[in-house]
Design an enzyme around this catalytic site. Sequence first.
Site, PDB file in Angstrom:
ATOM      1  CD  GLU A 168      -2.079  -6.334   4.676  1.00 39.31           C
ATOM      2  OE1 GLU A 168      -2.309  -5.163   5.037  1.00 39.31           O
ATOM      3  OE2 GLU A 168      -1.531  -6.627   3.590  1.00 39.31           O
ATOM      4  CB  CYS A 172      -0.986  -0.025   1.161  1.00 36.61           C
ATOM      5  SG  CYS A 172      -2.323   1.191   0.988  1.00 36.61           S
ATOM      6  CG  HIS A 186      -3.992  -3.476   2.398  1.00 35.11           C
ATOM      7  ND1 HIS A 186      -3.080  -3.134   3.367  1.00 35.11           N
ATOM      8  CD2 HIS A 186      -4.564  -2.313   1.984  1.00 35.11           C
ATOM      9  CE1 HIS A 186      -3.095  -1.827   3.540  1.00 35.11           C
ATOM     10  NE2 HIS A 186      -3.985  -1.305   2.722  1.00 35.11           N
TER      11      HIS A 186
END
Length: 201
Positions: A184, A80, A182
């Site tokens: 994750e 990001c 992202h």
Amino acid sequence: MGYTAIVDYGVGNLKSVSNAMAYIGRRTLVTGDPGELEKADAVILPGVGAFPDAAERLCENGLNRVVASQAGRKPILGICLGMQLLFDQGTEVKYCKGLGLVSGSVERIKTKLKLPHIGWNSLVFPHSSPLFHGLDDGTYVYFVHSYCGHAQNGEDVIAFTQYDVSVTAAVAHNGVYGCQFHPEKSGEAGLQILKNFGDLI
């Protein structure tokens, strides 16, 4: 056993990244210690917020120089805002220098749609990259951003998405990788990307 260093400079989404890495069986160390970054097998640079604030925080303890010095020695992944910091410069709020690991600049997305761009969008891979091994065009990942990178060299763009306009979603240059989205927070696809990154070690 080695580890992947997650850079702690006060503006990162550290816990979710370390949790995702632990889930796929990768050992991590959240640290702002330059020596630990130098000893790590790989480095992840997360980031949330505005480019100038993050760049300033990264410079406070000389972490900008340490991260830049590791490029070419070990895999580096910016996530990001962390990806945006990889570029030469950012234009959010004011002109600000980045790490200069990917040639180009970061600019506000030129779209008529609402910003920030928040949500799931599909990826297109213009050419193959080990970061996306096992994933196909159309894979959905999660974005939260208003600015995006514009790479000077088109070959550095390894994924893009559409948000009214074409938006750079991922870059790679000499072992330095960046994801505007992202991983994750992107489910199984995101975990696969993090696993692929770990396999670069």
